[in-house]
Design a protein around this motif. Structure first.
Motif, mmCIF file in Angstrom:
data_model
loop_
_atom_site.group_PDB
_atom_site.id
_atom_site.type_symbol
_atom_site.label_atom_id
_atom_site.label_comp_id
_atom_site.label_asym_id
_atom_site.label_seq_id
_atom_site.Cartn_x
_atom_site.Cartn_y
_atom_site.Cartn_z
ATOM 1 N N LEU A 140 0.841 -1.210 0.000
ATOM 2 C CA LEU A 140 0.000 0.000 0.000
ATOM 3 C C LEU A 140 0.872 1.255 0.000
ATOM 4 O O LEU A 140 0.627 2.189 -0.785
ATOM 5 C CB LEU A 140 -0.911 -0.001 1.239
ATOM 6 C CG LEU A 140 -2.025 -1.044 1.251
ATOM 7 C CD1 LEU A 140 -2.751 -1.051 2.603
ATOM 8 C CD2 LEU A 140 -3.027 -0.775 0.129
ATOM 9 N N LEU A 172 -7.056 -2.113 -4.219
ATOM 10 C CA LEU A 172 -8.156 -1.162 -4.443
ATOM 11 C C LEU A 172 -7.886 0.148 -3.702
ATOM 12 O O LEU A 172 -7.126 0.180 -2.721
ATOM 13 C CB LEU A 172 -9.478 -1.778 -3.982
ATOM 14 C CG LEU A 172 -9.812 -3.160 -4.593
ATOM 15 C CD1 LEU A 172 -11.158 -3.665 -4.091
ATOM 16 C CD2 LEU A 172 -9.788 -3.100 -6.127
ATOM 17 N N ASP A 173 -8.536 1.215 -4.174
ATOM 18 C CA ASP A 173 -8.269 2.558 -3.631
ATOM 19 C C ASP A 173 -8.440 2.642 -2.123
ATOM 20 O O ASP A 173 -7.666 3.290 -1.445
ATOM 21 C CB ASP A 173 -9.233 3.576 -4.276
ATOM 22 C CG ASP A 173 -8.770 3.905 -5.685
ATOM 23 O OD1 ASP A 173 -7.621 3.541 -6.009
ATOM 24 O OD2 ASP A 173 -9.565 4.497 -6.441
ATOM 25 N N ASN A 174 -9.481 1.992 -1.633
ATOM 26 C CA ASN A 174 -9.772 2.147 -0.203
ATOM 27 C C ASN A 174 -9.236 0.977 0.638
ATOM 28 O O ASN A 174 -9.675 0.776 1.765
ATOM 29 C CB ASN A 174 -11.286 2.300 0.011
ATOM 30 C CG ASN A 174 -12.046 1.144 -0.651
ATOM 31 O OD1 ASN A 174 -11.409 0.286 -1.293
ATOM 32 N ND2 ASN A 174 -13.359 1.115 -0.489
ATOM 33 N N ASP A 175 -8.286 0.238 0.096
ATOM 34 C CA ASP A 175 -7.760 -0.912 0.833
ATOM 35 C C ASP A 175 -7.021 -0.495 2.100
ATOM 36 O O ASP A 175 -6.331 0.519 2.130
ATOM 37 C CB ASP A 175 -6.788 -1.714 -0.048
ATOM 38 C CG ASP A 175 -7.438 -2.933 -0.675
ATOM 39 O OD1 ASP A 175 -8.397 -3.462 -0.082
ATOM 40 O OD2 ASP A 175 -6.988 -3.344 -1.762
ATOM 41 N N THR A 176 -7.170 -1.339 3.117
ATOM 42 C CA THR A 176 -6.329 -1.262 4.316
ATOM 43 C C THR A 176 -5.472 -2.531 4.305
ATOM 44 O O THR A 176 -5.760 -3.461 3.531
ATOM 45 C CB THR A 176 -7.209 -1.270 5.580
ATOM 46 O OG1 THR A 176 -7.900 -2.529 5.625
ATOM 47 C CG2 THR A 176 -8.208 -0.127 5.584
ATOM 48 N N THR A 179 -7.954 -5.469 4.617
ATOM 49 C CA THR A 179 -8.774 -5.870 3.454
ATOM 50 C C THR A 179 -7.898 -6.512 2.386
ATOM 51 O O THR A 179 -8.288 -7.479 1.733
ATOM 52 C CB THR A 179 -9.552 -4.675 2.857
ATOM 53 O OG1 THR A 179 -8.614 -3.654 2.459
ATOM 54 C CG2 THR A 179 -10.543 -4.089 3.860
#
Ligand code: GRF
Length: 230
Positions: A140, A172-176, A179
Protein backbone atom coordinates in the motif's frame (compact mmCIF):
# COMPACT_ATOMS: atom_id res chain seq x y z
CA UNK A 1 8.10 -40.37 -1.31
CA UNK A 2 8.47 -42.46 1.81
CA UNK A 3 6.71 -45.70 2.28
CA UNK A 4 5.82 -44.32 5.70
CA UNK A 5 4.99 -46.70 8.51
CA UNK A 6 1.91 -45.83 10.48
CA UNK A 7 1.91 -47.11 14.06
CA UNK A 8 -1.82 -47.87 13.95
CA UNK A 9 -1.21 -49.97 10.87
CA UNK A 10 -4.55 -49.06 9.33
CA UNK A 11 -3.54 -46.31 6.92
CA UNK A 12 -2.09 -46.51 3.48
CA UNK A 13 1.67 -46.82 4.06
CA UNK A 14 2.39 -45.24 0.67
CA UNK A 15 0.50 -42.02 1.42
CA UNK A 16 2.80 -38.98 1.52
CA UNK A 17 2.91 -37.74 5.09
CA UNK A 18 2.34 -34.01 5.54
CA UNK A 19 3.14 -31.94 8.63
CA UNK A 20 1.80 -28.38 8.72
CA UNK A 21 3.52 -25.75 10.87
CA UNK A 22 1.60 -22.67 12.00
CA UNK A 23 1.82 -19.70 14.32
CA UNK A 24 -1.59 -18.09 13.92
CA UNK A 25 -5.22 -18.43 12.96
CA UNK A 26 -4.76 -21.27 10.53
CA UNK A 27 -7.08 -20.30 7.69
CA UNK A 28 -4.62 -21.80 5.22
CA UNK A 29 -4.38 -24.88 7.41
CA UNK A 30 -8.17 -25.23 7.23
CA UNK A 31 -8.09 -25.08 3.43
CA UNK A 32 -5.27 -27.64 3.35
CA UNK A 33 -7.13 -30.02 5.68
CA UNK A 34 -10.29 -29.82 3.58
CA UNK A 35 -8.43 -30.40 0.35
CA UNK A 36 -6.37 -33.33 1.59
CA UNK A 37 -9.59 -35.01 2.69
CA UNK A 38 -11.14 -34.85 -0.75
CA UNK A 39 -11.48 -38.24 -2.39
CA UNK A 40 -8.41 -39.23 -4.34
CA UNK A 41 -5.97 -36.90 -2.61
CA UNK A 42 -2.66 -38.73 -2.34
CA UNK A 43 -1.44 -37.13 0.89
CA UNK A 44 -2.43 -37.03 4.52
CA UNK A 45 -1.81 -34.39 7.19
CA UNK A 46 -0.39 -36.45 10.03
CA UNK A 47 0.29 -33.61 12.46
CA UNK A 48 0.07 -29.86 12.95
CA UNK A 49 2.74 -28.08 14.97
CA UNK A 50 2.88 -24.56 16.38
CA UNK A 51 5.53 -22.46 18.06
CA UNK A 52 2.85 -20.60 20.01
CA UNK A 53 0.50 -22.38 22.42
CA UNK A 54 -2.23 -19.80 21.67
CA UNK A 55 -2.17 -20.34 17.88
CA UNK A 56 -5.81 -20.50 16.80
CA UNK A 57 -4.99 -23.05 14.13
CA UNK A 58 -4.33 -25.68 16.81
CA UNK A 59 -8.08 -25.73 17.45
CA UNK A 60 -8.74 -26.13 13.73
CA UNK A 61 -6.51 -29.22 13.70
CA UNK A 62 -7.99 -30.66 16.88
CA UNK A 63 -11.52 -30.27 15.54
CA UNK A 64 -10.40 -32.20 12.48
CA UNK A 65 -9.00 -34.94 14.69
CA UNK A 66 -5.39 -34.28 13.68
CA UNK A 67 -2.50 -34.70 16.13
CA UNK A 68 -1.07 -31.40 17.32
CA UNK A 69 2.12 -30.40 19.06
CA UNK A 70 3.51 -27.16 20.45
CA UNK A 71 7.17 -26.26 20.70
CA UNK A 72 7.05 -22.89 22.40
CA UNK A 73 10.01 -20.91 21.10
CA UNK A 74 9.96 -18.61 24.14
CA UNK A 75 11.13 -21.50 26.31
CA UNK A 76 14.31 -22.13 24.28
CA UNK A 77 17.51 -20.26 24.91
CA UNK A 78 18.26 -19.65 21.26
CA UNK A 79 17.14 -20.33 17.72
CA UNK A 80 19.44 -23.33 17.31
CA UNK A 81 18.05 -25.17 20.34
CA UNK A 82 14.45 -24.50 19.24
CA UNK A 83 15.21 -25.77 15.75
CA UNK A 84 16.96 -28.85 17.15
CA UNK A 85 13.83 -29.76 19.08
CA UNK A 86 11.58 -29.07 16.09
CA UNK A 87 13.84 -31.22 13.92
CA UNK A 88 13.73 -34.07 16.44
CA UNK A 89 9.92 -33.92 16.55
CA UNK A 90 9.60 -33.79 12.77
CA UNK A 91 12.01 -36.67 12.28
CA UNK A 92 9.79 -38.79 14.54
CA UNK A 93 6.83 -37.94 12.30
CA UNK A 94 8.75 -38.99 9.19
CA UNK A 95 7.24 -36.35 6.89
CA UNK A 96 7.39 -36.21 3.11
CA UNK A 97 6.18 -32.60 3.11
CA UNK A 98 6.58 -29.88 5.74
CA UNK A 99 4.15 -27.14 4.90
CA UNK A 100 4.64 -23.75 6.53
CA UNK A 101 1.27 -22.02 6.75
CA UNK A 102 1.75 -18.75 8.59
CA UNK A 103 4.70 -20.13 10.57
CA UNK A 104 6.42 -17.00 11.85
CA UNK A 105 9.86 -18.32 12.69
CA UNK A 106 13.09 -18.00 10.79
CA UNK A 107 14.61 -21.46 10.48
CA UNK A 108 18.35 -22.07 10.83
CA UNK A 109 20.40 -23.08 7.76
CA UNK A 110 21.10 -26.51 9.31
CA UNK A 111 17.39 -27.16 9.74
CA UNK A 112 16.56 -26.02 6.22
CA UNK A 113 19.35 -28.11 4.69
CA UNK A 114 18.19 -31.18 6.61
CA UNK A 115 14.73 -31.03 5.05
CA UNK A 116 15.80 -29.73 1.64
CA UNK A 117 13.12 -30.29 -0.98
CA UNK A 118 10.42 -31.02 1.59
CA UNK A 119 9.87 -27.55 3.05
CA UNK A 120 7.28 -25.33 1.36
CA UNK A 121 6.15 -21.88 2.48
CA UNK A 122 3.48 -19.37 1.53
CA UNK A 123 4.55 -15.74 1.66
CA UNK A 124 2.03 -12.92 1.24
CA UNK A 125 3.69 -10.91 -1.50
CA UNK A 126 4.78 -11.28 -5.08
CA UNK A 127 8.34 -12.33 -4.29
CA UNK A 128 11.03 -11.15 -4.67
CA UNK A 129 9.10 -8.04 -3.66
CA UNK A 130 8.56 -7.54 0.07
CA UNK A 131 10.46 -10.31 1.74
CA UNK A 132 9.95 -10.26 5.50
CA UNK A 133 7.07 -8.72 7.44
CA UNK A 134 4.23 -6.19 6.91
CA UNK A 135 3.96 -7.02 3.24
CA UNK A 136 0.43 -5.64 2.77
CA UNK A 137 1.30 -2.31 4.37
CA UNK A 138 4.42 -2.07 2.24
CA UNK A 139 2.47 -2.75 -0.96
CA UNK A 140 0.00 0.00 0.00
CA UNK A 141 2.78 2.44 0.92
CA UNK A 142 4.44 1.83 -2.43
CA UNK A 143 1.19 2.53 -4.28
CA UNK A 144 1.27 -0.86 -6.00
CA UNK A 145 -1.68 -1.60 -8.25
CA UNK A 146 -1.12 -5.34 -7.95
CA UNK A 147 -0.19 -7.43 -4.92
CA UNK A 148 -0.38 -11.15 -4.23
CA UNK A 149 1.11 -14.26 -2.75
CA UNK A 150 3.93 -16.69 -3.49
CA UNK A 151 4.45 -20.35 -2.71
CA UNK A 152 8.10 -21.34 -2.64
CA UNK A 153 10.55 -23.96 -1.54
CA UNK A 154 12.33 -22.96 1.62
CA UNK A 155 16.09 -22.62 1.28
CA UNK A 156 18.68 -20.94 3.44
CA UNK A 157 17.83 -17.53 2.02
CA UNK A 158 14.89 -16.05 3.94
CA UNK A 159 11.84 -15.81 1.64
CA UNK A 160 14.29 -16.38 -1.19
CA UNK A 161 13.89 -20.04 -2.20
CA UNK A 162 12.76 -21.02 -5.70
CA UNK A 163 9.22 -19.81 -6.33
CA UNK A 164 6.72 -22.49 -7.32
CA UNK A 165 3.56 -20.48 -7.90
CA UNK A 166 2.08 -17.03 -7.49
CA UNK A 167 -1.37 -15.46 -7.49
CA UNK A 168 -2.08 -11.77 -8.01
CA UNK A 169 -4.78 -9.58 -6.54
CA UNK A 170 -5.70 -6.01 -7.41
CA UNK A 171 -5.04 -3.30 -4.84
CA UNK A 172 -8.16 -1.16 -4.44
CA UNK A 173 -8.27 2.56 -3.63
CA UNK A 174 -9.77 2.15 -0.20
CA UNK A 175 -7.76 -0.91 0.83
CA UNK A 176 -6.33 -1.26 4.32
CA UNK A 177 -3.70 -3.85 5.21
CA UNK A 178 -6.56 -5.97 6.56
CA UNK A 179 -8.77 -5.87 3.45
CA UNK A 180 -5.78 -6.54 1.26
CA UNK A 181 -4.66 -9.44 3.48
CA UNK A 182 -8.13 -10.98 3.23
CA UNK A 183 -8.06 -10.79 -0.58
CA UNK A 184 -4.60 -12.36 -0.63
CA UNK A 185 -5.64 -15.15 1.73
CA UNK A 186 -8.64 -16.01 -0.45
CA UNK A 187 -6.14 -16.70 -3.25
CA UNK A 188 -3.87 -18.70 -0.94
CA UNK A 189 -6.75 -20.92 0.12
CA UNK A 190 -7.16 -22.07 -3.49
CA UNK A 191 -3.55 -22.06 -4.68
CA UNK A 192 -1.77 -23.68 -1.72
CA UNK A 193 -3.91 -26.84 -1.70
CA UNK A 194 -3.36 -27.35 -5.43
CA UNK A 195 0.40 -26.92 -5.13
CA UNK A 196 0.51 -29.31 -2.18
CA UNK A 197 -1.49 -31.85 -4.11
CA UNK A 198 0.91 -31.66 -7.07
CA UNK A 199 3.81 -31.98 -4.66
CA UNK A 200 2.27 -35.10 -3.10
CA UNK A 201 1.72 -36.53 -6.56
CA UNK A 202 5.43 -36.07 -7.23
CA UNK A 203 4.76 -33.55 -9.99
CA UNK A 204 6.53 -30.67 -8.24
CA UNK A 205 10.04 -31.05 -6.86
CA UNK A 206 13.07 -28.95 -6.01
CA UNK A 207 15.92 -29.39 -8.49
CA UNK A 208 19.40 -27.91 -8.07
CA UNK A 209 18.16 -24.42 -7.59
CA UNK A 210 15.01 -24.48 -9.61
CA UNK A 211 11.50 -25.85 -9.44
CA UNK A 212 10.81 -28.96 -11.47
CA UNK A 213 7.34 -29.69 -12.80
CA UNK A 214 6.86 -33.18 -14.21
CA UNK A 215 10.65 -33.52 -14.18
CA UNK A 216 11.50 -30.35 -16.14
CA UNK A 217 12.48 -26.89 -14.86
CA UNK A 218 9.52 -24.51 -14.98
CA UNK A 219 10.12 -21.72 -17.52
CA UNK A 220 8.10 -19.35 -15.36
CA UNK A 221 6.36 -19.34 -12.02
CA UNK A 222 3.15 -21.39 -12.05
CA UNK A 223 -0.22 -19.65 -11.87
CA UNK A 224 -3.84 -20.71 -12.10
CA UNK A 225 -6.41 -19.39 -14.55
CA UNK A 226 -8.65 -16.70 -13.07
CA UNK A 227 -11.68 -18.97 -13.01
CA UNK A 228 -9.89 -21.33 -10.59
CA UNK A 229 -10.53 -18.71 -7.92
CA UNK A 230 -14.26 -18.28 -8.50
C1 GRF B 1 -0.88 -16.01 5.23
O1 GRF B 1 -1.33 -14.85 4.60
C2 GRF B 1 0.49 -16.40 4.75
O2 GRF B 1 0.80 -15.92 3.49
C3 GRF B 1 1.40 -15.76 5.76
O3 GRF B 1 0.71 -15.81 6.97
C4 GRF B 1 -0.68 -15.83 6.73
C5 GRF B 1 -1.23 -16.97 7.53
O4 GRF B 1 -2.62 -16.89 7.67
N1 GRF B 1 2.67 -16.45 5.77
P1 GRF B 1 -3.47 -18.07 8.29
O5 GRF B 1 -2.93 -18.35 9.68
O6 GRF B 1 -3.33 -19.23 7.39
O7 GRF B 1 -4.86 -17.53 8.33
Amino acid sequence: MNAAMDPSGNENPLEPRIVVLISGTGSNLKALIESTRAPGHPGRIVAVGANRPEAGGLGVAEQAGIETFVIDHTTYKDRASFDAELLRKLEALNPDAIVLAGFMRILTPDFVRHFRGKLINVHPSLLPKYQGLKTHQRALDAGDAVHGTSIHFVTEELDGGPIIAQAEVPVLDNDTPETLAARVKAREHVLYPIILRWFCEGRIALGNDEVLFDGAPIPQVLSLPADAYQ
